[in-house]
Design a protein around this motif. Structure first.
Motif, PDB file in Angstrom:
ATOM      1  N   ILE A 128       0.936  -1.219  -0.098  1.00 24.44           N
ATOM      2  CA  ILE A 128      -0.005  -0.002  -0.050  1.00 24.44           C
ATOM      3  C   ILE A 128       0.966   1.322  -0.176  1.00 24.44           C
ATOM      4  CG2 ILE A 128      -1.648   1.658   1.487  1.00 24.44           C
ATOM      5  CD1 ILE A 128      -2.778  -1.372   2.202  1.00 24.44           C
ATOM      6  N   GLU A 129       1.895   1.232   0.869  1.00 29.15           N
ATOM      7  CA  GLU A 129       2.957   2.395   0.914  1.00 29.15           C
ATOM      8  C   GLU A 129       3.480   2.564  -0.209  1.00 29.15           C
ATOM      9  OE1 GLU A 129       5.227   2.354   4.313  1.00 29.15           O
ATOM     10  OE2 GLU A 129       3.647   2.711   5.749  1.00 29.15           O
ATOM     11  N   ALA A 130       4.000   1.435  -0.670  1.00 31.77           N
ATOM     12  CA  ALA A 130       4.623   1.729  -2.406  1.00 31.77           C
ATOM     13  C   ALA A 130       3.742   2.246  -3.450  1.00 31.77           C
ATOM     14  CB  ALA A 130       5.136   0.298  -2.985  1.00 31.77           C
ATOM     15  N   SER A 131       2.194   1.811  -3.233  1.00 27.37           N
ATOM     16  CA  SER A 131       1.569   2.423  -4.398  1.00 27.37           C
ATOM     17  C   SER A 131       1.140   3.804  -4.029  1.00 27.37           C
ATOM     18  CB  SER A 131       0.287   1.438  -4.058  1.00 27.37           C
ATOM     19  OG  SER A 131      -0.876   2.227  -4.892  1.00 27.37           O
ATOM     20  N   GLU A 132       1.182   4.312  -2.968  1.00 33.37           N
ATOM     21  CA  GLU A 132       0.775   5.637  -2.530  1.00 33.37           C
ATOM     22  C   GLU A 132       2.082   6.586  -3.089  1.00 33.37           C
ATOM     23  OE1 GLU A 132       0.169   5.899   1.490  1.00 33.37           O
ATOM     24  OE2 GLU A 132      -1.714   4.823   1.432  1.00 33.37           O
ATOM     25  N   ARG A 133       3.367   5.877  -2.748  1.00 35.42           N
ATOM     26  CA  ARG A 133       4.840   6.693  -3.260  1.00 35.42           C
ATOM     27  C   ARG A 133       4.561   6.705  -4.850  1.00 35.42           C
ATOM     28  NH1 ARG A 133       7.086   3.562   0.599  1.00 35.42           N
ATOM     29  NH2 ARG A 133       7.824   2.062  -0.606  1.00 35.42           N
ATOM     30  N   PHE A 134       4.191   5.715  -5.737  1.00 34.69           N
ATOM     31  CA  PHE A 134       4.078   5.770  -7.062  1.00 34.69           C
ATOM     32  C   PHE A 134       2.988   6.606  -7.493  1.00 34.69           C
ATOM     33  CE2 PHE A 134       6.372   1.675  -7.515  1.00 34.69           C
ATOM     34  CZ  PHE A 134       7.306   1.855  -8.433  1.00 34.69           C
ATOM     35  N   ARG A 135       1.905   6.822  -6.758  1.00 31.66           N
ATOM     36  CA  ARG A 135       0.991   7.699  -7.021  1.00 31.66           C
ATOM     37  C   ARG A 135       1.372   9.396  -6.817  1.00 31.66           C
ATOM     38  NH1 ARG A 135      -3.605   4.251  -5.209  1.00 31.66           N
ATOM     39  NH2 ARG A 135      -2.771   4.538  -3.206  1.00 31.66           N
ATOM     40  N   ILE A 160      12.841   4.535  -5.217  1.00 30.65           N
ATOM     41  CA  ILE A 160      14.180   4.032  -6.113  1.00 30.65           C
ATOM     42  C   ILE A 160      13.989   4.847  -7.335  1.00 30.65           C
ATOM     43  CG2 ILE A 160      13.858   1.532  -5.389  1.00 30.65           C
ATOM     44  CD1 ILE A 160      12.071   1.316  -7.987  1.00 30.65           C
ATOM     45  N   LYS A 161      14.921   4.975  -8.146  1.00 28.16           N
ATOM     46  CA  LYS A 161      14.993   5.883  -9.474  1.00 28.16           C
ATOM     47  C   LYS A 161      13.966   5.278 -10.393  1.00 28.16           C
ATOM     48  CE  LYS A 161      19.465   7.798  -8.964  1.00 28.16           C
ATOM     49  NZ  LYS A 161      20.709   8.211  -9.323  1.00 28.16           N
ATOM     50  N   ARG A 162      13.259   5.670 -11.163  1.00 30.16           N
ATOM     51  CA  ARG A 162      12.364   5.218 -12.053  1.00 30.16           C
ATOM     52  C   ARG A 162      12.061   6.144 -13.489  1.00 30.16           C
ATOM     53  NH1 ARG A 162       6.944   6.988 -11.990  1.00 30.16           N
ATOM     54  NH2 ARG A 162       6.486   5.098 -12.843  1.00 30.16           N
ATOM     55  N   ARG A 163      11.679   5.756 -14.193  1.00 30.16           N
ATOM     56  CA  ARG A 163      11.139   6.383 -15.557  1.00 30.16           C
ATOM     57  C   ARG A 163       9.947   7.326 -15.100  1.00 30.16           C
ATOM     58  NH1 ARG A 163      10.670   1.331 -19.178  1.00 30.16           N
ATOM     59  NH2 ARG A 163       9.566   0.859 -17.397  1.00 30.16           N
ATOM     60  N   ILE A 164      10.250   8.466 -15.318  1.00 25.40           N
ATOM     61  CA  ILE A 164       9.070   9.334 -15.106  1.00 25.40           C
ATOM     62  C   ILE A 164       7.875   8.868 -16.267  1.00 25.40           C
ATOM     63  CG2 ILE A 164       8.064  11.498 -14.676  1.00 25.40           C
ATOM     64  CD1 ILE A 164       9.794  10.593 -12.372  1.00 25.40           C
ATOM     65  N   GLY A 165       6.565   9.202 -16.190  1.00 22.26           N
ATOM     66  CA  GLY A 165       5.777   8.838 -17.120  1.00 22.26           C
ATOM     67  C   GLY A 165       5.269   7.506 -17.647  1.00 22.26           C
ATOM     68  N   PHE A 166       6.060   6.390 -17.249  1.00 22.72           N
ATOM     69  CA  PHE A 166       5.607   5.137 -17.735  1.00 22.72           C
ATOM     70  C   PHE A 166       5.270   4.381 -16.278  1.00 22.72           C
ATOM     71  CE2 PHE A 166       8.759   6.347 -20.664  1.00 22.72           C
ATOM     72  CZ  PHE A 166       8.422   5.806 -21.600  1.00 22.72           C
ATOM     73  N   SER A 193       6.208  -4.780 -12.669  1.00 24.06           N
ATOM     74  CA  SER A 193       6.070  -5.771 -11.222  1.00 24.06           C
ATOM     75  C   SER A 193       7.233  -5.706 -10.632  1.00 24.06           C
ATOM     76  CB  SER A 193       5.344  -7.152 -11.831  1.00 24.06           C
ATOM     77  OG  SER A 193       6.139  -7.754 -12.475  1.00 24.06           O
ATOM     78  N   ALA A 194       8.433  -5.945 -11.231  1.00 21.20           N
ATOM     79  CA  ALA A 194       9.651  -5.806 -10.448  1.00 21.20           C
ATOM     80  C   ALA A 194       9.855  -4.566  -9.836  1.00 21.20           C
ATOM     81  CB  ALA A 194      10.782  -6.382 -11.394  1.00 21.20           C
ATOM     82  N   GLU A 195       9.821  -3.286 -10.529  1.00 22.35           N
ATOM     83  CA  GLU A 195       9.880  -2.392 -10.186  1.00 22.35           C
ATOM     84  C   GLU A 195       8.983  -2.099  -8.831  1.00 22.35           C
ATOM     85  OE1 GLU A 195      11.237   1.086 -13.239  1.00 22.35           O
ATOM     86  OE2 GLU A 195       9.194   0.203 -13.445  1.00 22.35           O
ATOM     87  N   PHE A 196       7.836  -2.255  -8.900  1.00 20.91           N
ATOM     88  CA  PHE A 196       6.762  -2.171  -7.907  1.00 20.91           C
ATOM     89  C   PHE A 196       7.250  -3.020  -6.621  1.00 20.91           C
ATOM     90  CE2 PHE A 196       3.061  -2.938  -5.722  1.00 20.91           C
ATOM     91  CZ  PHE A 196       2.501  -1.449  -5.640  1.00 20.91           C
TER      92      PHE A 196
END
Length: 167
Positions: free
Chosen positions: A23-30, A36-42, A46-49
């Motif tokens: 749940i916390e990871a989902s809120e951080r993505f939102r 973690i470093k990630r590609r913005i806009g994409f 599942s592995a990144e999540f």
């Protein structure tokens, strides 16, 4: 990709993780504040999540380790006065045994030995001075050598003043 298949892929990636971490990871993505470093806009795969959820668990696990160490710490009681007296008695017996020589007398320290040597030297010099020998210790040594039948060497012995007497 089929929605059902995508959901199953995400579920499989986070299956071993606690629900609060997912749940916390989902809120951080939102919110866009991922750990973690990630590609913005994409959308994250599942592995990144799963990685983001695990990264969020690190501080909680570290806290858990600290709390666990505290809970598992060895608890001991402070020694009672009776216990302290017993330890002091044993320590005194040990000190007495370790400080006694073969004859039972205490073994002197290096400082005590040095003071005793200095006192003995002062006594010996005073005894030589009382003999009334003129010329200092070297002359007295030469006289002793002459009495023993040895030729005088002109010995070099330190006088009590600290100056050597050369004859």
């Amino acid at each position: 990709m089929d929605q059902q298949l995508l959901e199953e892929e995400y579920a499989a990636a986070v299956r071993d993780l606690p629900l609060w971490a997912v749940i916390e990871a989902s809120e951080r993505f939102r919110s866009g504040r991922t750990l973690i470093k990630r590609r913005i806009g994409f959308r994250p795969d599942s592995a990144e999540f799963a990685l983001e959820a695990r990264e969020g668990m690190i501080p909680v696990r570290a806290q858990f380790v600290r709390v666990n160490r505290i809970l598992n710490a060895e608890v001991y009681e402070l020694p009672s006065p009776k216990d302290r007296a017993k330890v002091e008695q044993l320590a005194e017996a040990f000190r007495a045994r370790s400080m006694a020589g073969a004859d039972g007398r205490p073994i002197p320290t290096e400082a005590e030995i040095g003071r005793a040597r200095e006192a003995a030297l002062r006594d010996q010099v005073a005894a030589l001075r009382r003999t009334g020998a003129s010329g200092g210790i070297s002359a007295l040594m030469d006289r002793l050598d002459a009495k023993r039948g040895r030729p005088a060497q002109g010995s070099l012995v330190e006088e009590p003043t600290g100056e050597p007497d050369r004859t």
